[in-house]
Each structure stands twice: as structure tokens, then as C-alpha cells.
Design a protein around this motif. Structure first.
Motif, PDB file in Angstrom:
ATOM      1  N   GLY A 167       0.810  -1.215   0.000  1.00 29.23           N
ATOM      2  CA  GLY A 167       0.000   0.000   0.000  1.00 29.23           C
ATOM      3  C   GLY A 167       0.841   1.262   0.000  1.00 29.23           C
ATOM      4  N   MET A 168       1.937   1.229   0.743  1.00 23.83           N
ATOM      5  CA  MET A 168       2.789   2.404   0.852  1.00 23.83           C
ATOM      6  C   MET A 168       3.457   2.738  -0.480  1.00 23.83           C
ATOM      7  N   VAL A 169       3.916   1.724  -1.185  1.00 21.76           N
ATOM      8  CA  VAL A 169       4.550   1.946  -2.483  1.00 21.76           C
ATOM      9  C   VAL A 169       3.546   2.543  -3.467  1.00 21.76           C
ATOM     10  N   SER A 170       2.340   1.983  -3.507  1.00 26.79           N
ATOM     11  CA  SER A 170       1.301   2.506  -4.393  1.00 26.79           C
ATOM     12  C   SER A 170       0.939   3.945  -4.033  1.00 26.79           C
ATOM     13  N   ASN A 171       0.852   4.220  -2.738  1.00 24.47           N
ATOM     14  CA  ASN A 171       0.525   5.561  -2.267  1.00 24.47           C
ATOM     15  C   ASN A 171       1.580   6.575  -2.692  1.00 24.47           C
ATOM     16  N   VAL A 172       2.840   6.211  -2.545  1.00 19.41           N
ATOM     17  CA  VAL A 172       3.932   7.118  -2.904  1.00 19.41           C
ATOM     18  C   VAL A 172       3.951   7.367  -4.409  1.00 19.41           C
TER      19      VAL A 172
END
Length: 321
Positions: free
Chosen positions: A285-290
Motif C-alpha cells: 500500500g505504501m509503495v502505491s501511495n507514494v
């Protein structure tokens, strides 16, 4: 003297290997979080953190049960289609009857029905889980498109929206549901006979059968629970989107599997931890968010997600060697 030195060296290597296996992804997650917080604008804001948690709800809910499927040595590639099917059925039933709870029940039970079919195919008919669930993935995506005529089905009942938009103590309701699910499935994995039997089946199905474990029943239960959770995730997603989307959740199964493998769940079965799965879900989720914050085009995001999946498989192989 030399033997003692060699013994201590070997023990040190074993300790480092143990620490790597157990905490490597947690360390990677912390490092990534710190770097993103320092260099990505607006990452460490309340609004973005809330959005990040909301974005992993569907993946997280399904990672709970995919963890059990992978730990038992199986796959389930049908979950994306089940999420879409559940959402469309909820919308159709709700628009026809106006009964929110009936629509929710239909959506969840439909997912359970697909899971039961998958479990029967894998456990009773002894079909390869990868092929069986790939077939049901296509079948039920087709059913979803037929039922909706290939179009989004809007939901007119406003009260249904509360499933996806409610707030409690400053956090969206779906995030609380996700956290509760992590606790429930963590207990199921670590504190119950079912969890131990699942790991035993994945480690060595023949030995587990000789030890008195009903392997077929375990697999049937896992796939059925997986389907029920996919149906539940479809209900939540439909509420958040205020419609049933027949093309929703395409490729979701790959994100879920990648999150689980990143979290240390072995593709060979027999190994799984709830804490690892949580970290894997958050990393995805964090990678997609960034990438979204940096306005990276969608085409490149597919490339990044595929790279993460490949890295997860490589990491799993390195841990097995």
C-alpha cells in the motif's frame, strides 16, 4: 580452540540468519517509511495516512485468508472476481428489495459459495489449485459481467454507504474492520488447532494425514473462508464506491499474494506469520501511495507492482535456500 571458534562462528551465522528471516521485512518497512516521510511531499500527513490505511483494506482483508491458503500449499486466483461478483450482487439485490442486510448476506454468501466450489475442486477432485481457481476466476468474472450487462450498477439505498464511509475515533470504519480481522486471523493461526493443522498440511501433507489431520477438510474450510472474506471485501468495496463494479478488483489476487510473500508466507507452504502479512500489506500500500503522490503514470505503476511481486518471489526463494 579452533573448534570453539568455528562453533561460535556457526552459531553467530545461525543467529543472523534467524534475525534476517524474522525481522528483515519489518526493518525494510521502517527504512522505507522513514525515507518516504523525509523525501515525499505530503506523505506524512493525517489525510494521507488515513488514505493509505483505507487503500489497503481490501488487500488486507483478503491477505488474512490467502495467508492460510498459501500456508497450506495452495493458491486462490479467483478472489478478484469474487469481490466484483459480490459487489454487483449486493447492488442488484439492494436495488430490487431495499433490504440492506439481505443484500449484504447475499454478497457474502455468494463469495462463500465460490469458495466452496474451489475447495471441492482442490480437496475432493484433487485438481491443481492454480488451474482450478484460474478457471473459476474467469467463470465468475463472466457471471458478473452477464449479471450487470457489463456496466456499473448504482446503489440507490443511501444507508448502505455507511459500511464504507462511517468514522469512529477519527478512523474510517473499514480500517477498524481490517484491524479486527488481523487480530481474529492472527489468533486463528497461532492459537488454534486449525492454524497448526494448516501449517502441518503445507509443510508435509502426507505426514499430516498420517498424524490424523483431515487434509481435505482443512482445504475445504480454507477455501470457503477465503470466499466468504472475498464476499465481505466486495460488500465493503461496493459501499465505498456506492456501486457494484463488474470490472473491480482486476489483478487484486497478485497484490494479495505479493503482500503475503513479502510478509514471509512461503510459496511452498508450512510457513506464515500474521505480523509479517501485516507488514507486507502495508509495504504494498505504501509503495502505491507514494507513486500516486509523485504522479507516476498508471502504466509505470504496473511495472513497479510487478517488480515487487518478482522481488517477493526471489526473497521467498532465498529464505528457502
Amino acid at each position: 580452540m579452533n573448534t570453539s571458534v568455528v562453533g561460535k562462528s556457526s552459531q553467530g551465522k545461525l543467529t543472523l540468519r534467524h534475525l534476517y528471516d524474522k525481522y528483515s521485512m519489518i526493518i525494510i518497512f521502517v527504512v522505507m517509511f522513514v525515507l518516504f516521510a523525509a523525501f515525499v511531499p505530503y506523505f506524512l500527513t493525517v489525510r494521507n495516512m488515513t488514505g493509505l490505511l483505507l487503500s489497503v483494506v481490501t488487500t488486507g482483508l483478503l491477505a488474512n485468508t490467502m495467508m492460510f491458503a498459501l500456508a497450506s500449499g495452495d493458491f486462490d486466483l479467483s478472489i478478484g472476481s469474487v469481490v466484483a461478483l459480490s459487489g454487483v450482487l449486493v447492488a442488484l439485490v439492494l436495488n430490487r428489495t431495499g433490504n440492506v442486510w439481505l443484500a449484504v448476506a447475499v454478497g457474502i454468501l455468494a463469495g462463500g459459495g465460490v469458495g466452496l466450489i474451489n475447495g471441492f475442486a482442490v480437496a475432493k477432485l484433487q485438481l491443481n489449485a492454480l488451474i482450478a481457481t484460474l478457471a473459476t476466476q474467469m467463470m465468475f468474472r463472466g457471471v458478473t459481467l452477464i449479471a450487470s450487462n457489463g456496466r456499473a450498477v448504482g446503489i440507490r439505498e443511501v444507508s448502505f454507504y455507511s459500511f464504507g464511509s462511517s468514522q469512529w475515533l477519527g478512523l474510517p470504519g473499514p480500517v477498524w474492520l481490517l484491524m479486527v480481522s488481523f487480530i481474529i486471523f492472527g489468533i486463528l493461526l497461532n492459537k488454534t488447532v486449525f492454524g497448526r493443522d494448516t501449517l502441518a498440511v503445507g509443510g508435509n501433507a502426507r505426514a499430516a494425514r498420517l498424524a490424523g489431520v483431515n487434509v481435505e477438510r482443512i482445504k475445504m474450510i480454507i477455501f470457503t473462508i477465503q470466499g466468504l472474506m472475498a464476499g465481505f471485501a466486495g460488500v465493503i468495496l461496493a459501499s465505498r464506491m456506492t456501486s457494484g463494479q463488474p470490472n473491480a478488483a482486476q489483478g487484486l489476487e497478485m497484490d494479495v499474494i505479493a503482500a503475503c510473500v513479502l510478509g514471509g508466507v512461503s510459496l511452498k507452504g508450512g510457513v506464515a506469520t500474521m505480523s509479517g502479512v501485516i507488514v507486507g500489506v502495508l509495504i504494498m500500500g505504501m509503495v502505491s501511495n507514494v507513486l500516486n503522490l509523485l504522479n507516476v503514470p498508471t502504466f509505470y505503476q504496473y511495472l513497479a507492482r510487478g517488480s515487487i511481486l518478482l522481488a517477493a518471489i526471489l526473497l521467498d526463494k532465498l529464505k528457502q535456500d
